[in-house]
Design an enzyme around this catalytic site. Structure first.
Site, PDB file in Angstrom:
ATOM      1  CB  CYS A  36      -0.792   0.085   1.116  1.00  0.00           C
ATOM      2  SG  CYS A  36       0.167   0.128   2.555  1.00  0.00           S
ATOM      3  CG  HIS A  98       3.002  -0.775  12.468  1.00  0.00           C
ATOM      4  ND1 HIS A  98       4.340  -1.130  12.328  1.00  0.00           N
ATOM      5  CD2 HIS A  98       2.241  -1.176  11.465  1.00  0.00           C
ATOM      6  CE1 HIS A  98       4.192  -2.062  11.318  1.00  0.00           C
ATOM      7  NE2 HIS A  98       3.100  -2.478  11.005  1.00  0.00           N
ATOM      8  CD  GLU A 150      -3.225   1.417  13.036  1.00  0.00           C
ATOM      9  OE1 GLU A 150      -2.750   0.634  12.114  1.00  0.00           O
ATOM     10  OE2 GLU A 150      -4.127   2.019  12.957  1.00  0.00           O
ATOM     11  CB  THR A 188      -5.456   1.797   9.598  1.00  0.00           C
ATOM     12  OG1 THR A 188      -4.091   0.851   9.913  1.00  0.00           O
ATOM     13  CG2 THR A 188      -5.313   3.128  10.039  1.00  0.00           C
ATOM     14  CG  ASN A 248      -3.365  -5.395   5.395  1.00  0.00           C
ATOM     15  OD1 ASN A 248      -3.915  -5.959   4.427  1.00  0.00           O
ATOM     16  ND2 ASN A 248      -3.595  -4.241   5.609  1.00  0.00           N
TER      17      ASN A 248
HETATM   18  S1  SF4 Z   1      -2.732   2.486   7.198  1.00  0.00           S
HETATM   19 FE1  SF4 Z   1      -1.473   0.776   7.006  1.00  0.00          FE
HETATM   20  S2  SF4 Z   1      -2.394  -0.422   5.517  1.00  0.00           S
HETATM   21 FE2  SF4 Z   1      -3.361   1.401   5.391  1.00  0.00          FE
HETATM   22  S3  SF4 Z   1      -2.321   2.659   4.002  1.00  0.00           S
HETATM   23 FE3  SF4 Z   1      -1.135   3.067   5.897  1.00  0.00          FE
HETATM   24  S4  SF4 Z   1       0.451   1.521   6.188  1.00  0.00           S
HETATM   25 FE4  SF4 Z   1      -0.885   0.806   4.594  1.00  0.00          FE
END
Ligand code: SF4
Length: 355
Positions: A36, A98, A150, A188, A248
């Protein structure tokens, strides 16, 4: 030889991919998958820091939750530490995607560390929400997994106002000071469906609870889960590439099973694939978590070809165009170095053409 075809499938479309016209063994590969924008930025930040400042570059925690990424960066001179006090006084340290709590920033300042904060901007957004609601004296319910970095970082923004709820099973234990002043926010990288269920139960208890101003489960998490849901009903087996500590990736395996995959396995590397998984399997689904480089997926495709799965259909439910720029201070240093290099070039004497 492996052949790959791509079909575009809008995520709101209800039909999964059609059966293979050729029949036989095939792979349905989810898209989007893998890196991502936040992971891409964080890994790039460590790479650029190594190239610009030289090794060693300290990194607090895993920069992203992926074994291969951490091993590769370690070989290039990154030193991963668990806590800031393991970084020598005055050294340079990168904070992971994170995010970290204000206490970690304070510790780093005390040790006079040069910090590069690679916190994903979408995590920073959740931190800001927490601070804003804490300032208004709300009880904040953080839906997320206790112990995840996170969650620790977000909770550290307002520890007196935030309580963590790990899922629907913990909703009964929540206690608030004033039921008319409650807000929920989330990690997230959660399962979208499970979070909706947790929030539904929370709202039953606290009907006046307000929603966060924007969606906290990020675009990348949502898109990868949506793509998996699309192919899962058609696959006998889903393989998710990703590490065991990657929220994830773990969620993708759960989502695949909930959406109808016959079985699902998560692997870090192609070498972990067990031949016994393929008994009676005609269609394998394949995806990867948001912290997984594509090279690991390609290796899985090559390994699957050894078992006769050489017809690959990529099912794309959406195309992602999001990218984030490097952390500000790193970007400034890189630009200054670039400016110095071109100024130096301009000062070099013109070539002598007189022979
Ligand atoms: S919150 Fe985490 S999974 Fe989502 S874009 Fe950011 S790094 Fe990637």
């Amino acid at each position: 030889m492996v052949t790959v075809t791509t079909i575009e499938l809008a995520s709101e479309h209800t039909d999964a991919a059609a059966p293979s016209p050729k029949g036989g063994k095939r792979i349905l590969m989810a898209s989007p998958r893998g890196y991502c924008a936040g992971v891409d930025r964080a890994v790039d930040a460590v790479e650029q820091a190594l190239a610009h400042y030289g090794a060693p570059i300290y990194v607090r925690k895993e920069i992203v939750h992926n074994k291969y990424v951490v091993e590769t960066l370690s070989k290039r001179g990154a030193i991963f530490v668990s806590e800031t006090d393991e970084v020598p006084v005055g050294a340079r340290v990168v904070f992971s995607a994170h995010g970290v709590s204000p206490a970690v920033h304070a510790e780093a300042a005390e040790r006079r560390l040069d910090t590069i904060d690679a916190t994903c901007p979408l995590v920073t957004k959740v931190h800001k929400q927490a601070v804003r609601f804490a300032d208004k004296d709300y009880d904040i319910i953080l839906v997320g997994h206790t112990g995840h970095e996170e969650v620790e970082g977000t909770q550290g923004e307002a520890p007196d106002h935030i309580q963590v709820v790990n899922g629907p099973h913990e909703v009964d234990q929540v206690e608030v000071r004033d039921p008319s002043k409650v807000v929920w926010i989330s990690q997230t990288t959660l399962s979208v469906d499970e979070t909706l269920e947790t929030v539904r139960l929370l709202r039953e208890r606290f009907p006046e609870m307000i929603d966060p101003p924007g969606e906290d489960i990020c675009y990348a998490t949502q898109n990868r889960q949506a793509a998996v849901k699309k192919i899962a009903p058609r696959v006998d087996l889903m393989i998710v590439v990703g590490s065991g500590n990657s929220s994830n990736s773990v969620r993708l395996k759960e989502v695949a099973l909930e959406a109808g995959a016959g079985a699902a396995h998560r692997v870090d590397f192609a070498s972990e694939i067990d031949p016994s998984w393929f008994d009676g399997v005609e269609t394998v689904g394949l995806t990867s978590g948001a912290s997984v480089p594509e090279i690991l997926v390609r290796e899985v495709v090559e390994r699957l070809a050894e078992f006769g799965f050489d017809d690959v259909e990529e099912v794309r439910t959406t195309t992602e165009k999001i990218s984030f720029s490097l952390p500000k201070n790193l970007r400034a240093d890189l630009m200054a170095a670039q400016g110095a290099a071109s100024a130096h070039k301009r000062r070099e004497p013109a070539a002598d053409h007189t022979c």
